[in-house]
Design an enzyme around this catalytic site. Sequence first.
Site, short mmCIF file in Angstrom:
data_model
loop_
_atom_site.label_atom_id
_atom_site.label_comp_id
_atom_site.label_asym_id
_atom_site.label_seq_id
_atom_site.Cartn_x
_atom_site.Cartn_y
_atom_site.Cartn_z
N ARG A 1 0.82 -1.23 0.00
CA ARG A 1 0.00 0.00 0.00
C ARG A 1 0.85 1.27 0.00
O ARG A 1 0.51 2.27 0.64
CB ARG A 1 -0.95 0.04 1.21
N SER B 1 -10.58 -0.88 3.86
CA SER B 1 -9.80 -1.05 5.10
C SER B 1 -9.28 0.31 5.56
O SER B 1 -8.65 1.03 4.79
CB SER B 1 -8.61 -1.97 4.86
N GLU C 1 -4.51 3.30 6.42
CA GLU C 1 -4.39 3.05 4.97
C GLU C 1 -5.16 4.15 4.25
O GLU C 1 -4.74 4.62 3.19
CB GLU C 1 -4.99 1.67 4.64
#
Length: 300
Positions: A171, A220, A290
Amino acid sequence: MQKTWQASLKIWGDLRSSVALSKHTTLAVGGKARWYFKAKDKEALQQVLSIIPLNIHVLPLGRGSNLLVSDAGFDGVVLDLGCLQTIAWKNGRLLAEAGCRMSKLAQNAASHGRTGLEFMATVPGDLGGGVAMNAGAFGQQVSDALYAIEILHRDGKNETLTREQLSMQYRYTDLPKDCVVVSACFDLSEKDVESVRMRMRDMRHQRSQTQPLAWPNCGSVFKNPDGDYAARLIEAAGLKGEQIGDAQISEVHANFIVNHGSAKAQDVFALMTLAQQAVKQKFRVDLKPEVRILGELNGD
Ligand SMILES: Cc1cc2nc3c(=O)[nH]c(=O)nc-3n(C[C@H](O)[C@H](O)[C@H](O)COP(=O)(O)OP(=O)(O)OC[C@H]3O[C@@H](n4cnc5c(N)ncnc54)[C@H](O)[C@@H]3O)c2cc1C
Protein backbone atom coordinates in the site's frame (compact mmCIF):
# COMPACT_ATOMS: atom_id res chain seq x y z
CA MET A 1 -6.36 43.08 -18.68
CA GLN A 2 -4.64 39.83 -17.70
CA LYS A 3 -6.95 36.81 -17.33
CA THR A 4 -7.14 35.06 -13.95
CA TRP A 5 -5.93 31.45 -13.88
CA GLN A 6 -9.53 30.35 -13.18
CA ALA A 7 -10.70 31.98 -16.44
CA SER A 8 -7.86 30.28 -18.34
CA LEU A 9 -8.87 26.88 -16.92
CA LYS A 10 -12.39 27.19 -18.32
CA ILE A 11 -10.99 26.87 -21.84
CA TRP A 12 -9.67 23.41 -20.99
CA GLY A 13 -12.66 21.90 -19.23
CA ASP A 14 -15.33 22.40 -16.60
CA LEU A 15 -14.37 24.42 -13.51
CA ARG A 16 -16.77 24.60 -10.60
CA SER A 17 -16.36 26.09 -7.14
CA SER A 18 -17.56 24.92 -3.72
CA VAL A 19 -18.13 21.29 -4.65
CA ALA A 20 -19.16 18.83 -1.90
CA LEU A 21 -16.50 16.11 -1.72
CA SER A 22 -18.92 13.88 0.18
CA LYS A 23 -20.51 13.30 -3.25
CA HIS A 24 -17.16 12.24 -4.72
CA THR A 25 -15.94 9.86 -2.00
CA THR A 26 -17.29 6.42 -1.12
CA LEU A 27 -17.35 7.19 2.61
CA ALA A 28 -19.60 10.17 1.82
CA VAL A 29 -18.29 12.50 4.52
CA GLY A 30 -16.33 15.74 4.51
CA GLY A 31 -16.51 19.33 3.33
CA LYS A 32 -16.21 21.11 0.03
CA ALA A 33 -13.42 21.57 -2.47
CA ARG A 34 -12.78 25.23 -3.21
CA TRP A 35 -12.50 24.30 -6.93
CA TYR A 36 -13.31 21.14 -8.86
CA PHE A 37 -11.95 20.79 -12.39
CA LYS A 38 -12.93 18.22 -14.99
CA ALA A 39 -10.41 18.27 -17.84
CA LYS A 40 -11.56 17.75 -21.45
CA ASP A 41 -8.66 15.43 -22.27
CA LYS A 42 -5.06 14.62 -21.44
CA GLU A 43 -3.69 17.67 -23.21
CA ALA A 44 -6.05 19.88 -21.21
CA LEU A 45 -4.80 18.30 -18.00
CA GLN A 46 -1.23 19.01 -18.97
CA GLN A 47 -2.07 22.62 -19.81
CA VAL A 48 -3.98 23.32 -16.61
CA LEU A 49 -1.18 21.98 -14.46
CA SER A 50 1.09 24.57 -16.01
CA ILE A 51 -1.55 27.30 -15.52
CA ILE A 52 -2.59 26.73 -11.88
CA PRO A 53 -0.20 28.79 -9.72
CA LEU A 54 2.24 26.57 -7.83
CA ASN A 55 1.05 27.91 -4.45
CA ILE A 56 -2.45 26.46 -5.07
CA HIS A 57 -2.86 22.85 -3.85
CA VAL A 58 -3.91 20.32 -6.46
CA LEU A 59 -5.44 16.92 -5.68
CA PRO A 60 -5.86 14.21 -8.33
CA LEU A 61 -9.05 12.33 -7.50
CA GLY A 62 -10.08 8.88 -8.65
CA ARG A 63 -13.19 7.24 -7.22
CA GLY A 64 -12.50 8.67 -3.76
CA SER A 65 -12.59 5.14 -2.34
CA ASN A 66 -9.57 5.65 -0.11
CA LEU A 67 -10.13 9.20 1.09
CA LEU A 68 -11.30 10.74 4.36
CA VAL A 69 -11.92 14.42 3.64
CA SER A 70 -12.02 16.71 6.68
CA ASP A 71 -15.25 18.56 7.47
CA ALA A 72 -13.48 21.83 6.61
CA GLY A 73 -12.93 20.55 3.06
CA PHE A 74 -10.03 21.18 0.71
CA ASP A 75 -8.67 24.62 -0.12
CA GLY A 76 -7.36 23.88 -3.59
CA VAL A 77 -8.23 22.37 -6.97
CA VAL A 78 -9.52 18.80 -7.19
CA LEU A 79 -8.68 17.26 -10.56
CA ASP A 80 -11.32 14.89 -11.89
CA LEU A 81 -9.58 12.44 -14.23
CA GLY A 82 -12.73 10.99 -15.75
CA CYS A 83 -11.56 11.94 -19.27
CA LEU A 84 -8.69 9.42 -19.13
CA GLN A 85 -10.50 6.27 -20.23
CA THR A 86 -8.46 4.61 -22.99
CA ILE A 87 -7.50 0.95 -22.72
CA ALA A 88 -5.27 -0.57 -25.42
CA TRP A 89 -2.86 -3.46 -26.03
CA LYS A 90 0.60 -2.51 -27.30
CA ASN A 91 3.50 -4.92 -27.93
CA GLY A 92 1.73 -7.54 -25.81
CA ARG A 93 1.31 -5.15 -22.85
CA LEU A 94 -1.89 -3.70 -21.43
CA LEU A 95 -1.81 0.09 -21.50
CA ALA A 96 -4.57 1.97 -19.68
CA GLU A 97 -5.33 5.53 -18.70
CA ALA A 98 -5.68 6.54 -15.07
CA GLY A 99 -9.42 7.26 -15.06
CA CYS A 100 -10.38 3.66 -15.95
CA ARG A 101 -12.13 1.70 -13.24
CA MET A 102 -9.88 -1.10 -12.03
CA SER A 103 -12.78 -3.54 -12.42
CA LYS A 104 -12.93 -2.66 -16.14
CA LEU A 105 -9.24 -3.41 -16.48
CA ALA A 106 -9.66 -6.75 -14.73
CA GLN A 107 -12.43 -7.68 -17.20
CA ASN A 108 -10.34 -6.57 -20.16
CA ALA A 109 -7.30 -8.59 -19.07
CA ALA A 110 -9.49 -11.63 -18.44
CA SER A 111 -11.10 -11.45 -21.86
CA HIS A 112 -7.60 -11.46 -23.40
CA GLY A 113 -6.66 -14.52 -21.35
CA ARG A 114 -4.16 -12.70 -19.12
CA THR A 115 -3.63 -13.17 -15.39
CA GLY A 116 -2.35 -10.77 -12.71
CA LEU A 117 -5.14 -8.21 -12.38
CA GLU A 118 -7.97 -10.44 -11.12
CA PHE A 119 -7.99 -8.70 -7.71
CA MET A 120 -8.91 -5.44 -9.46
CA ALA A 121 -12.40 -6.85 -9.97
CA THR A 122 -12.93 -6.39 -6.21
CA VAL A 123 -11.34 -2.97 -5.63
CA PRO A 124 -13.69 -0.05 -6.34
CA GLY A 125 -11.10 2.59 -7.33
CA ASP A 126 -9.70 3.91 -10.60
CA LEU A 127 -6.34 2.89 -12.00
CA GLY A 128 -4.56 6.15 -10.98
CA GLY A 129 -5.67 5.68 -7.38
CA GLY A 130 -4.68 2.01 -7.59
CA VAL A 131 -1.16 2.93 -8.68
CA ALA A 132 -0.86 5.69 -6.05
CA MET A 133 -1.94 3.26 -3.30
CA ASN A 134 -0.34 0.10 -4.76
CA ALA A 135 -3.76 -1.45 -4.27
CA GLY A 136 -3.99 -5.18 -3.76
CA ALA A 137 -6.03 -8.11 -2.52
CA PHE A 138 -6.02 -11.90 -2.50
CA GLY A 139 -2.20 -12.04 -2.71
CA GLN A 140 -1.97 -9.81 -5.80
CA GLN A 141 -1.05 -6.12 -5.95
CA VAL A 142 -0.54 -3.48 -8.65
CA SER A 143 3.27 -3.64 -8.35
CA ASP A 144 3.36 -7.37 -9.24
CA ALA A 145 2.39 -6.76 -12.86
CA LEU A 146 3.20 -3.08 -13.38
CA TYR A 147 5.76 -2.31 -16.08
CA ALA A 148 5.77 1.52 -16.17
CA ILE A 149 3.62 4.60 -15.63
CA GLU A 150 3.34 7.98 -17.26
CA ILE A 151 3.01 10.96 -14.94
CA LEU A 152 2.53 14.69 -15.23
CA HIS A 153 4.53 16.78 -12.82
CA ARG A 154 2.91 19.69 -11.02
CA ASP A 155 4.25 22.06 -13.71
CA GLY A 156 2.71 19.99 -16.53
CA LYS A 157 5.91 18.26 -17.72
CA ASN A 158 5.51 14.55 -18.42
CA GLU A 159 7.78 11.65 -17.51
CA THR A 160 7.75 7.87 -17.79
CA LEU A 161 8.79 5.93 -14.70
CA THR A 162 9.44 2.19 -14.55
CA ARG A 163 8.23 0.06 -11.66
CA GLU A 164 11.79 -0.11 -10.32
CA GLN A 165 11.84 3.68 -9.92
CA LEU A 166 8.71 3.66 -7.74
CA SER A 167 9.94 1.65 -4.69
CA MET A 168 6.48 0.09 -4.36
CA GLN A 169 5.66 -1.70 -1.12
CA TYR A 170 2.51 -2.84 0.66
CA ARG A 171 0.00 0.00 0.00
CA TYR A 172 2.80 2.42 -0.82
CA THR A 173 4.17 3.95 -4.03
CA ASP A 174 6.98 6.47 -4.02
CA LEU A 175 5.45 8.93 -6.52
CA PRO A 176 7.10 12.30 -7.13
CA LYS A 177 5.45 14.99 -4.97
CA ASP A 178 2.15 16.37 -6.37
CA CYS A 179 2.37 14.41 -9.64
CA VAL A 180 -0.64 13.06 -11.53
CA VAL A 181 -0.52 9.49 -12.85
CA VAL A 182 -2.01 9.58 -16.35
CA SER A 183 -1.50 5.99 -17.51
CA ALA A 184 0.00 2.66 -16.55
CA CYS A 185 1.31 -0.28 -18.52
CA PHE A 186 1.19 -3.93 -17.37
CA ASP A 187 3.05 -7.13 -18.25
CA LEU A 188 0.63 -10.01 -17.80
CA SER A 189 1.12 -13.77 -18.20
CA GLU A 190 -1.17 -15.87 -20.36
CA LYS A 191 -3.83 -18.09 -18.82
CA ASP A 192 -7.06 -19.55 -20.11
CA VAL A 193 -9.95 -17.08 -20.11
CA GLU A 194 -12.37 -19.26 -18.16
CA SER A 195 -10.04 -19.89 -15.19
CA VAL A 196 -9.18 -16.17 -14.95
CA ARG A 197 -12.89 -15.32 -14.94
CA MET A 198 -13.63 -18.01 -12.39
CA ARG A 199 -10.95 -16.62 -10.05
CA MET A 200 -12.52 -13.15 -10.31
CA ARG A 201 -15.95 -14.58 -9.55
CA ASP A 202 -14.59 -16.38 -6.46
CA MET A 203 -12.90 -13.21 -5.23
CA ARG A 204 -16.07 -11.15 -5.70
CA HIS A 205 -18.15 -13.77 -3.92
CA GLN A 206 -15.73 -13.87 -0.99
CA ARG A 207 -15.86 -10.07 -0.74
CA SER A 208 -19.64 -9.97 -0.70
CA GLN A 209 -19.64 -12.41 2.26
CA THR A 210 -17.04 -10.60 4.39
CA GLN A 211 -17.41 -6.85 3.80
CA PRO A 212 -20.16 -4.42 4.86
CA LEU A 213 -20.89 -3.18 1.35
CA ALA A 214 -24.41 -1.91 2.10
CA TRP A 215 -23.14 1.26 3.86
CA PRO A 216 -20.78 3.98 2.58
CA ASN A 217 -17.19 3.14 3.59
CA CYS A 218 -13.59 3.50 2.43
CA GLY A 219 -12.48 -0.13 2.57
CA SER A 220 -9.80 -1.05 5.10
CA VAL A 221 -9.14 1.92 7.35
CA PHE A 222 -5.79 0.64 8.66
CA LYS A 223 -2.94 -1.27 7.03
CA ASN A 224 -2.44 -4.77 8.36
CA PRO A 225 0.57 -4.79 10.71
CA ASP A 226 3.32 -7.35 9.96
CA GLY A 227 2.05 -10.88 10.59
CA ASP A 228 -1.39 -9.83 11.82
CA TYR A 229 -4.69 -8.29 10.76
CA ALA A 230 -5.95 -4.86 11.80
CA ALA A 231 -9.52 -6.23 11.87
CA ARG A 232 -8.57 -9.04 14.29
CA LEU A 233 -6.80 -6.60 16.63
CA ILE A 234 -9.66 -4.05 16.64
CA GLU A 235 -12.21 -6.80 17.27
CA ALA A 236 -10.08 -8.30 20.05
CA ALA A 237 -9.85 -4.84 21.63
CA GLY A 238 -13.66 -4.99 21.96
CA LEU A 239 -14.48 -2.24 19.47
CA LYS A 240 -16.59 -4.04 16.87
CA GLY A 241 -19.86 -2.11 16.57
CA GLU A 242 -18.53 0.96 18.45
CA GLN A 243 -20.37 4.07 17.24
CA ILE A 244 -19.69 7.82 17.35
CA GLY A 245 -22.38 9.96 15.77
CA ASP A 246 -23.43 8.19 12.58
CA ALA A 247 -20.02 6.52 12.10
CA GLN A 248 -19.58 2.93 13.25
CA ILE A 249 -16.81 0.33 13.39
CA SER A 250 -18.55 -2.26 11.27
CA GLU A 251 -20.13 -5.25 12.96
CA VAL A 252 -19.25 -7.30 9.86
CA HIS A 253 -15.56 -6.34 9.45
CA ALA A 254 -13.79 -4.43 12.25
CA ASN A 255 -11.28 -2.74 9.90
CA PHE A 256 -14.17 -0.99 8.12
CA ILE A 257 -15.86 2.17 9.38
CA VAL A 258 -19.31 2.67 7.92
CA ASN A 259 -21.39 5.81 7.55
CA HIS A 260 -25.00 5.27 8.59
CA GLY A 261 -26.14 8.43 6.84
CA SER A 262 -24.93 11.69 8.31
CA ALA A 263 -21.51 10.87 9.82
CA LYS A 264 -18.96 13.67 10.05
CA ALA A 265 -15.31 13.20 9.12
CA GLN A 266 -14.60 14.08 12.75
CA ASP A 267 -16.69 11.09 13.95
CA VAL A 268 -14.77 8.74 11.65
CA PHE A 269 -11.45 10.14 12.82
CA ALA A 270 -12.47 9.87 16.49
CA LEU A 271 -13.24 6.16 15.93
CA MET A 272 -9.87 5.71 14.22
CA THR A 273 -8.12 7.31 17.19
CA LEU A 274 -10.08 5.13 19.61
CA ALA A 275 -9.06 1.98 17.70
CA GLN A 276 -5.40 3.05 17.59
CA GLN A 277 -5.33 3.79 21.32
CA ALA A 278 -7.11 0.56 22.32
CA VAL A 279 -4.93 -1.65 20.10
CA LYS A 280 -1.76 0.07 21.31
CA GLN A 281 -2.77 -0.34 24.94
CA LYS A 282 -3.83 -3.99 24.64
CA PHE A 283 -1.34 -5.38 22.09
CA ARG A 284 1.48 -2.77 21.88
CA VAL A 285 0.83 -2.50 18.13
CA ASP A 286 0.69 0.79 16.22
CA LEU A 287 -2.08 0.78 13.61
CA LYS A 288 -1.15 2.92 10.59
CA PRO A 289 -3.95 4.43 8.47
CA GLU A 290 -4.39 3.05 4.97
CA VAL A 291 -7.07 5.65 4.23
CA ARG A 292 -5.60 8.97 3.05
CA ILE A 293 -6.66 11.91 5.20
CA LEU A 294 -7.24 15.21 3.44
CA GLY A 295 -7.14 18.25 5.71
CA GLU A 296 -6.93 18.66 9.47
CA LEU A 297 -8.79 16.36 11.87
CA ASN A 298 -8.66 16.18 15.63
CA GLY A 299 -8.81 12.79 17.36
CA ASP A 300 -9.88 13.96 20.87
C1 LIG B 1 -15.53 -1.45 -0.43
C2 LIG B 1 -14.07 -1.14 -0.60
C3 LIG B 1 -13.17 -2.18 -0.73
C4 LIG B 1 -11.81 -1.90 -0.90
N1 LIG B 1 -10.95 -2.94 -1.04
C5 LIG B 1 -9.64 -2.69 -1.24
C6 LIG B 1 -8.71 -3.76 -1.44
O1 LIG B 1 -9.06 -4.93 -1.43
N2 LIG B 1 -7.43 -3.45 -1.64
C7 LIG B 1 -6.98 -2.16 -1.67
O2 LIG B 1 -5.77 -1.94 -1.90
N3 LIG B 1 -7.83 -1.13 -1.49
C8 LIG B 1 -9.14 -1.37 -1.29
N4 LIG B 1 -10.00 -0.31 -1.12
C9 LIG B 1 -9.48 1.07 -1.09
C10 LIG B 1 -9.45 1.76 -2.46
O3 LIG B 1 -10.42 1.23 -3.34
C11 LIG B 1 -8.07 1.67 -3.09
O4 LIG B 1 -7.07 2.28 -2.29
C12 LIG B 1 -8.03 2.31 -4.48
O5 LIG B 1 -6.79 2.06 -5.06
C13 LIG B 1 -8.25 3.84 -4.42
O6 LIG B 1 -8.52 4.27 -5.74
P1 LIG B 1 -9.34 5.61 -6.00
O7 LIG B 1 -9.37 5.85 -7.45
O8 LIG B 1 -10.64 5.55 -5.31
O9 LIG B 1 -8.38 6.66 -5.29
P2 LIG B 1 -8.81 7.96 -4.45
O10 LIG B 1 -9.46 7.53 -3.18
O11 LIG B 1 -9.55 8.90 -5.32
O12 LIG B 1 -7.39 8.55 -4.11
C14 LIG B 1 -6.52 7.88 -3.19
C15 LIG B 1 -5.18 8.62 -3.20
O13 LIG B 1 -4.57 8.44 -4.48
C16 LIG B 1 -4.32 9.71 -5.08
N5 LIG B 1 -4.59 9.59 -6.51
C17 LIG B 1 -5.73 9.20 -7.10
N6 LIG B 1 -5.61 9.20 -8.44
C18 LIG B 1 -4.35 9.62 -8.69
C19 LIG B 1 -3.62 9.86 -9.87
N7 LIG B 1 -4.14 9.65 -11.08
N8 LIG B 1 -2.34 10.31 -9.77
C20 LIG B 1 -1.77 10.53 -8.55
N9 LIG B 1 -2.41 10.31 -7.40
C21 LIG B 1 -3.70 9.87 -7.46
C22 LIG B 1 -5.29 10.68 -4.43
O14 LIG B 1 -4.83 12.03 -4.51
C23 LIG B 1 -5.32 10.14 -3.01
O15 LIG B 1 -4.20 10.58 -2.27
C24 LIG B 1 -11.36 -0.56 -0.94
C25 LIG B 1 -12.29 0.49 -0.82
C26 LIG B 1 -13.62 0.20 -0.66
C27 LIG B 1 -14.61 1.33 -0.55
